[in-house]
Design an enzyme around this catalytic site. Sequence first.
Site, short mmCIF file in Angstrom:
data_model
loop_
_atom_site.label_atom_id
_atom_site.label_comp_id
_atom_site.label_asym_id
_atom_site.label_seq_id
_atom_site.Cartn_x
_atom_site.Cartn_y
_atom_site.Cartn_z
N HIS A 83 0.65 -1.46 -0.10
CA HIS A 83 -0.17 0.11 0.31
C HIS A 83 0.51 1.33 -0.11
CE1 HIS A 83 -0.04 0.93 4.44
NE2 HIS A 83 0.38 0.14 4.67
N ASP A 142 6.54 2.47 6.77
CA ASP A 142 4.85 1.61 6.78
C ASP A 142 3.59 2.85 5.30
OD1 ASP A 142 2.74 0.18 6.75
OD2 ASP A 142 2.45 0.89 8.70
N GLU A 167 -5.79 1.74 2.61
CA GLU A 167 -5.13 0.56 3.61
C GLU A 167 -5.06 0.61 5.09
OE1 GLU A 167 -2.71 -2.60 5.84
OE2 GLU A 167 -2.52 -0.43 5.71
N GLU A 168 -4.98 1.68 5.11
CA GLU A 168 -4.41 2.38 6.24
C GLU A 168 -6.07 2.89 6.74
OE1 GLU A 168 -1.86 2.43 7.93
OE2 GLU A 168 -0.45 2.69 7.53
N ASP A 187 4.23 -5.92 3.88
CA ASP A 187 4.09 -4.80 3.93
C ASP A 187 5.15 -5.11 5.34
OD1 ASP A 187 2.55 -2.58 5.42
OD2 ASP A 187 0.74 -3.52 5.22
N HIS A 200 3.99 3.46 12.86
CA HIS A 200 2.91 4.79 12.93
C HIS A 200 3.80 5.95 13.93
CE1 HIS A 200 -1.47 2.69 10.86
NE2 HIS A 200 -0.13 2.76 10.79
#
Length: 334
Positions: A62, A164, A194-195, A217, A303
């Site tokens: 992603h 990410d 995706e998130e 990922d 994140h």
Amino acid sequence: MDYLSVIEMLNACHGPAGDERQIAATLKRLAEPYADECWQDTMGNLIVHKKGPGPKVMFAAHMDSVGLIVTHIHKDGYLSFGKLGGIRPESILHTPFRFKNGVCGVVSLRQKVALKDMTINDLYLDIGAKNEAHARRMVQVGDTAVLRLPAFTNENRLVSPYLDDRIACAVMLDAISHIRSYTNDLYFVFTVQEELGLRGSKPAAFAIDPEYGIAVDVTAAEELDEKTRHSTVLGGGAAIKVMDSSVICHPEVVQTLEELAKESKIPCQRDVMTTGGTDAGSIHISRGGVLTGGISIPCRYIHSPVETVDLSDVSAAAKLMITFAQKSLESKRM
């Protein structure tokens, strides 16, 4: 591949979940020389196709990131915001963000709110506006912002916001450029949103209708936290996904990846996550089902503004992806 340079190039783009057009354009420019076909679907997924007579194989990484979205502009010029994806308030307090138009701001905490009681609703963006009218000339409600922080290397570690999943996008670019001899029909999908719940990979998998799916990922790596035990460590090699909260990978795919890693002497470890999901979650239940697995890159501080990976794991993930793409896979369809 110079992964630092690629990450810097990708992070220079505006690409939060829901507005991935800039990063998609950059990825298309980088991937197109190695593709038979390259296009974007209605959702904005970028699909890179290397044609082959064998089974369809879909790789997915992603390209969207977590971010902020303006919800209210106050009379004093400060901005309230919501979050796009999983953002913890302690990870972004006092960090700089930038908007698509170049306006920058800093995340601050409302007065009289204790750090221990802080929530996302207690934070605001300070863009230097004198008042509401001034702020509205700079940004609008609904505008999105992303982290404005540098990437750097520390020995063999790469530190950057948005690894990410930009590091997996870089791995996929590396693989696309090195895959030479193959019979499988290969689709490399740089997915959107995706998130926000694996939204992009779902229609992409439905349209491609692959027999095999591999999500590429990051995965949570061991940190200095005795209460949390992750299955992977930095420097342990490519992580072969067994499960996360969105998928239990097909045993045949897990076994194939492990055998290929052993045969090619690619360092590997197993990836077991009890929280968090990947695009594998939507791919494996597409149509009548897809034989699905995952190649993961161990990452610390996911994140946060300082996500960290080991470049040896990144290289191993690329090699394993290339090896799987070039393996003559059997068709499972009648």
